[in-house]
Scaffold this motif. Structure first.
Motif, short mmCIF file in Angstrom:
data_model
loop_
_atom_site.label_atom_id
_atom_site.label_comp_id
_atom_site.label_asym_id
_atom_site.label_seq_id
_atom_site.Cartn_x
_atom_site.Cartn_y
_atom_site.Cartn_z
N ILE A 132 3.64 13.73 -18.86
CA ILE A 132 4.12 12.41 -19.29
C ILE A 132 5.23 11.92 -18.36
N PHE A 133 6.09 12.83 -17.94
CA PHE A 133 7.16 12.46 -17.01
C PHE A 133 6.59 11.90 -15.70
N PHE A 134 5.58 12.57 -15.14
CA PHE A 134 4.96 12.08 -13.91
C PHE A 134 4.32 10.71 -14.12
N LEU A 135 3.64 10.52 -15.24
CA LEU A 135 3.04 9.21 -15.54
C LEU A 135 4.12 8.14 -15.65
N PHE A 136 5.21 8.48 -16.31
CA PHE A 136 6.35 7.57 -16.45
C PHE A 136 6.94 7.21 -15.09
N ILE A 168 16.57 10.23 -11.67
CA ILE A 168 15.75 10.35 -12.88
C ILE A 168 15.19 11.78 -13.00
N THR A 169 14.74 12.33 -11.88
CA THR A 169 14.19 13.69 -11.89
C THR A 169 15.27 14.71 -12.24
N LEU A 170 16.46 14.57 -11.70
CA LEU A 170 17.55 15.51 -12.02
C LEU A 170 17.91 15.45 -13.51
N LEU A 210 0.82 -1.22 0.00
CA LEU A 210 0.00 0.00 0.00
C LEU A 210 0.86 1.27 0.00
N ILE A 211 1.92 1.30 0.79
CA ILE A 211 2.77 2.50 0.81
C ILE A 211 3.56 2.61 -0.49
N LYS A 212 3.86 1.50 -1.11
CA LYS A 212 4.55 1.53 -2.40
C LYS A 212 3.66 2.16 -3.48
N TRP A 213 2.36 1.93 -3.38
CA TRP A 213 1.42 2.49 -4.35
C TRP A 213 1.29 4.01 -4.21
N LYS A 214 1.54 4.54 -3.01
CA LYS A 214 1.41 5.99 -2.78
C LYS A 214 2.23 6.77 -3.79
N VAL A 215 3.46 6.34 -4.03
CA VAL A 215 4.35 7.03 -4.96
C VAL A 215 3.75 7.06 -6.36
N THR A 216 3.21 5.94 -6.78
CA THR A 216 2.61 5.85 -8.10
C THR A 216 1.36 6.71 -8.21
N ILE A 217 0.50 6.63 -7.21
CA ILE A 217 -0.75 7.41 -7.25
C ILE A 217 -0.46 8.90 -7.31
N VAL A 218 0.48 9.37 -6.48
CA VAL A 218 0.84 10.80 -6.49
C VAL A 218 1.35 11.20 -7.87
N ASN A 219 2.26 10.42 -8.42
CA ASN A 219 2.82 10.77 -9.73
C ASN A 219 1.78 10.69 -10.84
N TRP A 220 0.95 9.67 -10.85
CA TRP A 220 -0.10 9.57 -11.87
C TRP A 220 -1.11 10.70 -11.74
N LEU A 221 -1.45 11.04 -10.51
CA LEU A 221 -2.39 12.13 -10.29
C LEU A 221 -1.83 13.45 -10.83
N PHE A 222 -0.58 13.74 -10.49
CA PHE A 222 0.02 14.96 -11.00
C PHE A 222 0.18 14.92 -12.52
N MET A 239 -1.77 13.41 -14.68
CA MET A 239 -3.08 13.67 -15.29
C MET A 239 -3.49 15.13 -15.12
N ILE A 240 -3.21 15.70 -13.95
CA ILE A 240 -3.55 17.11 -13.72
C ILE A 240 -2.79 18.00 -14.69
N PHE A 241 -1.51 17.74 -14.87
CA PHE A 241 -0.72 18.55 -15.81
C PHE A 241 -1.28 18.43 -17.23
N ILE A 242 -1.51 17.21 -17.67
CA ILE A 242 -1.99 17.02 -19.04
C ILE A 242 -3.37 17.64 -19.23
N PHE A 243 -4.29 17.39 -18.30
CA PHE A 243 -5.63 17.96 -18.43
C PHE A 243 -5.60 19.49 -18.38
N SER A 244 -4.68 20.06 -17.59
CA SER A 244 -4.61 21.52 -17.50
C SER A 244 -4.23 22.15 -18.84
N THR A 245 -3.52 21.41 -19.66
CA THR A 245 -3.14 21.91 -20.98
C THR A 245 -4.38 22.23 -21.81
N TYR A 246 -5.40 21.41 -21.66
CA TYR A 246 -6.57 21.51 -22.52
C TYR A 246 -7.80 22.12 -21.84
N LEU A 247 -7.82 22.11 -20.51
CA LEU A 247 -9.01 22.56 -19.80
C LEU A 247 -8.85 23.91 -19.09
#
Length: 177
Positions: free
Chosen positions: A126-130, A158-160, A74-86, A88-96
């Motif tokens: 895309i970077f956050f999704l990756f 990877i981020t640097l 469950l704690i391992k998934w936190k990292v993925t959920i945060v990154n996927w959420l961000f 999607m927010i970044f990509i959707f903000s481009t169009y919305l």
């Protein structure tokens, strides 16, 4: 540098506590460190970044579930959920949104054409999704010891590299104010 340490404070605490104790003690320490981070930001700056609020909610929720159910997945998934959420927010903000998120964050420092802001915003999305996907790969392919090391050092590396690439990309398009 101070901001970077502030942002990485909970991750560093998690890492140290994991190395000394175990994943569950480290998870409790992560919850506490994230609460301290959020409290400090609120007191010091009288405002809180949305990223820290979302991270705290997920750390509290998934961290508590990790400890309660004694399930480190469950704690391992936190990292993925945060990154996927961000992502999607970044990509959707481009169009919305009228202005993409990256533009709102950076426009006081640099000036870019609208199409470059949108491209940059999507690249960050895309970077956050990756990053979220790579986290899952490491979490399910390797031991928890390797995942904890990757969470701090691998994701930071990877981020640097990504940020350096963004700097090169921006150098071609930026007009300094």
């Amino acid at each position: 540098m101070k901001k970077l340490l502030f942002d990485f404070f909970p991750i560093i605490i998690f890492f140290v506590m994991y190395k000394i104790y175990d994943i569950y003690t480290a998870t409790i320490a992560l919850i506490i460190a994230t609460a301290i981070q959020l409290s400090y930001e609120t007191i010091r700056y009288k405002k809180v970044s949305m990223m820290h609020v979302v991270t705290f909610i997920l750390v509290l929720t998934l961290g508590s579930a990790t400890v309660y159910f004694h399930d480190e997945t469950l704690i391992k998934w936190k990292v993925t959920i945060v990154n996927w959420l961000f992502g999607m927010i970044f990509i959707f903000s481009t169009y919305l949104m009228q202005k993409p998120i990256i533009q709102r964050l950076m426009e006081e420092n640099i000036e870019l054409p609208e199409k470059i802001w949108k491209r940059l915003n999507n690249i960050w999305g895309i970077f956050f999704l990756f990053l979220g996907t790579v986290n899952l790969f490491v979490a399910y392919t390797f031991s928890t010891d390797i995942w904890v090391d990757f969470k701090l050092f691998g994701m930071l590396g990877i981020t640097l590299i990504f940020v350096i690439g963004q700097g090169i990309f921006l150098a071609k398009h930026v007009d300094h104010k």
